[in-house]
Scaffold this active site. Structure first.
Site, PDB file in Angstrom:
ATOM      1  N   CYS A 103       0.851  -1.193   0.000  1.00 40.07           N
ATOM      2  CA  CYS A 103       0.000   0.000   0.000  1.00 40.07           C
ATOM      3  C   CYS A 103       0.886   1.243   0.000  1.00 40.07           C
ATOM      4  CB  CYS A 103      -0.897  -0.003   1.236  1.00 40.07           C
ATOM      5  SG  CYS A 103      -1.830   1.534   1.456  1.00 40.07           S
ATOM      6  N   GLU A 153       2.862  -5.762   8.816  1.00 34.88           N
ATOM      7  CA  GLU A 153       3.295  -4.394   8.494  1.00 34.88           C
ATOM      8  C   GLU A 153       4.439  -3.963   9.402  1.00 34.88           C
ATOM      9  OE1 GLU A 153       1.601   0.148   8.816  1.00 34.88           O
ATOM     10  OE2 GLU A 153       0.155  -1.440   8.314  1.00 34.88           O
TER      11      GLU A 153
END
Length: 670
Positions: A109, A139
């Site tokens: 992203c 993440e």
């Protein structure tokens, strides 16, 4: 966020409050699209490191199409396609992929990629990095890997209080993008209290979509007896949404899908709040709504707390054909602007050397072109060329289409300058028109003669120069393209004449008004430029399809122009609203209204006799219902334009792109 769910009200039914925004965010859409495009381009299998997004339904659907999900890049066969998930990866993972000669496609992203970039910058500056987030989340694993020797992970407020670093240490913090905004603010507040040299992005790194979904859940929780959040248990942002609802004092459950909905949860519940995490497909929400309706919750109310317009493009090489079409168009439009600027700059330098006043009309043309505008005619010309298979690699074709498109923009400058004189318009593109500006110069300078005539004289000559420059650029077009160019200009000028003739006579004539709309706007703006571009690509076989498309889209464009003139906002259009009405021009809208409404016809007849009342005419137009009639006609025309391309042999992506363009020109006030 697009949704197929509408509000439904049934008396006596229990209630569902549906949060919006909900479901897929821009990063999730991009990641899924990347896997889909990779399968189209490379064929199955393609390998995806970890879950592309945290939702088992999405993963299962992609597996059925040929995606293979693995826990590590080391499981991917040498040389195969490997996609990194939306959550990001460490430099070590990238190194492993390189050693195995994997074809890597990065679906990280863009908001997560921004955090990685910040981590590298802070580490490069010699700062200790405090990474706020969950240590076992993918993440955080990826971000931590950017500078493991300089990074400490803080998972909650207690760990922030216990962090063993000097109070004056050079420290910076970053956050996991899917955290609770409230928790993040608390932790960051503690860090600021403890460390005097702390720097960081504030809460900017918390994903906009996570913030919006948390805010929407908080809002519906205040009005609900129970909140359901659709999503997977390993989705951090979904879990945070459940926690936000509970923190607001409302019972809440994470719901993987409708099959997991326990009817016992609904005991004593009158209102159910419903949302979905950023990786949950809308289909799952629809199925939950249907299941709730079966259980007696038939009323559905949507509560909108934010409108999301963010779009993230896929990596280069994976853009859908329509996106590549946009990029190619933009590149050629940039060349068009350069071609025009070079021509006008050279002319200004040439005539300015004779006398500064000699360059004034050329400068007027350049100022108008530089003021902006929609560049519709060059865009449609370039689109016709690319849709017909013309390429950026064909130097001769590119040179021809750029020259033609630049000529169209200067021809339009000529038309606008003269049209403003004919309409007595004071502004264009938010600036004074050429004749108005130079009339003011004359008056302010105290020159001899009439200021109005001077201003109009400058404008007429500037328009004539623009006309000449347009034909200079088009002079090298091949014969079949040159014929289209000549038709285009002639139709526009004849249409202009008929326009002022109908205004003078003030007699409603819907058929002739429609011809004028098509001739001086529809053909001139869309159909002829498209056909011109196709001709330059050597595709005369597209002329019939482009004519059907262009005439429908062009009439829709002109009808929108009429609506904007009658009812629009001058601040948005850059020219005065109501000018056609004030000048009693018999455009298609007025002609249709007069044909169907006696009061509009009476006021127009009264105006023809010299007793014109623009305010009364505008009021009568509103009361006549013509606005709704025109909107319906525009809808029909857009459908006709799109349908006209169904069987046309266009280059990849261009059927979709031209369909979008028809919608854009027809609904450009929305």
């Amino acid at each position: 966020m697009a949704t197929t769910l509408d509000n439904r009200r049934q008396s006596g039914g229990k209630k569902v409050i549906l949060a919006e925004p909900r479901g897929f965010c821009a990063g999730v859409r991009r990641a899924i699209e990347i896997v889909e495009r990779a399968l189209e381009l490379h064929g199955a299998p393609v390998y995806v490191r970890k879950q592309i997004v945290h939702n088992e339904h999405v993963v299962r659907e992609l597996e059925e199409r040929g995606a293979v999900f693995v826990d590590s890049e080391t499981e991917v066969p040498d040389g195969a396609v490997c996609i990194f998930s939306a959550h990001g990866v460490s430099p070590q993972v990238r190194g492993n992929a390189a050693e195995r000669s994997l074809t890597v496609i990065d679906a990280t992203c863009p908001l997560v990629a921004k955090v990685h970039q910040e981590a590298r910058r802070y580490a490069r500056d010699g700062r200790t990095l405090i990474l706020v987030g969950h240590a076992d989340h993918e993440e955080i694993e990826g971000t931590y890997g950017e500078a493991p020797d300089r990074t400490v992970i803080v998972q909650d407020a207690d760990e922030a209080r216990q962090l063993d670093l000097p109070a004056d240490a050079d420290v910076s913090y970053l956050t996991q993008t899917t955290l609770s905004l409230d928790d993040t603010e608390e932790i960051v507040g503690i860090l600021h209290e403890r460390f005097s040299n702390l720097t960081g992005p504030g809460t900017d790194d918390v994903c906009y979509a996570s913030q919006n979904r948390q805010n929407s859940v908080k809002s519906i929780a205040a009005r609900s007896d129970l909140v359901l959040v659709v999503g997977s248990a390993n989705s951090s942002n979904t879990v945070r949404m459940v926690e936000v609802a509970e923190d607001a004092g409302t019972r809440a459950y994470l719901l993987p899908d409708a099959g997991h909905l326990d009817p016992e949860w609904l005991a004593g519940v009158g209102t159910v709040g419903l949302s979905a995490g950023a990786s949950a497909p809308e289909l799952l929400v629809e199925q939950v709504v249907q299941r709730l309706a079966e259980l007696g919750y038939a009323d559905v109310e949507t509560e909108v707390t934010a409108v999301e317009t963010v779009v993230f493009r896929p990596p280069l090489g994976l853009e859908p054909p329509a996106a590549r079409a946009v990029d190619a168009t933009a590149e050629l439009l940039e060349q068009v602007s350069t071609r025009i600027e070079e021509l006008l700059s050279a002319e200004i330098a040439h005539w300015g050397a004779v006398d500064p006043r000699a360059a004034v009309p050329v400068e007027a043309v350049r100022e108008l072109v530089a003021a902006g505008g929609k560049r519709l005619r060059p865009t449609f010309c370039i689109s016709g060329y690319l849709a017909a298979g013309g390429t950026l690699e064909d130097a001769e074709g590119v040179d021809a289409v750029v020259a033609a498109a630049a000529g169209l923009e200067l021809l339009h400058a000529h038309a606008l300058i003269h049209d403003d004189v004919l309409d007595n318009s004071p502004t264009r593109r938010g600036e004074p028109t050429v004749h108005a500006r130079h009339a003011a110069v004359h008056e302010d300078s105290g020159w001899a003669g009439e200021a109005r005539r001077f201003g109009e004289g400058v404008a007429i000559l500037a328009g004539d120069l623009a006309f000449g420059y347009a034909h200079r650029l088009a002079g090298g077009l091949p014969a079949h393209a040159r014929a289209i160019w000549i038709h285009l200009g002639t139709e526009m000028l004849v249409g202009q004449h008929l326009d002022i003739a109908l205004a003078a006579e003030a007699v409603p004539d819907a058929d002739l008004a429609r011809w004028i709309a098509v001739g001086k706007s529809g053909r001139y703006t869309i159909q002829r430029p498209l056909s011109l571009g196709a001709a330059l690509a050597g595709r005369d076989d597209l002329q019939q399809a482009f004519e059907a498309y262009g005439l429908a889209a062009g009439e829709a464009f002109q009808l929108r122009d009429d609506l904007l003139d009658a009812f629009g906002d001058s601040a948005a259009t850059g020219k005065p609203a109501g000018l056609d009405v004030s000048e009693h021009k018999m455009n298609l809208l007025l002609a249709l209204a007069a044909t169907g409404d006696a009061e509009v016809a009476r006021l127009l007849e009264q105006g023809a006799e010299g007793d014109f009342d623009p305010a009364a005419l505008r009021a009568a137009l509103l009361a006549s219902g013509v606005r709704e009639e025109i909107e319906k006609r525009i809808d029909e025309l857009v459908t006709t334009a799109r349908t006209a391309l169904d069987a046309a042999p266009l280059a990849d992506g261009w059927r979709e792109r031209l369909g979008e363009m028809a919608t854009q020109v027809a609904y450009r006030d929305r």
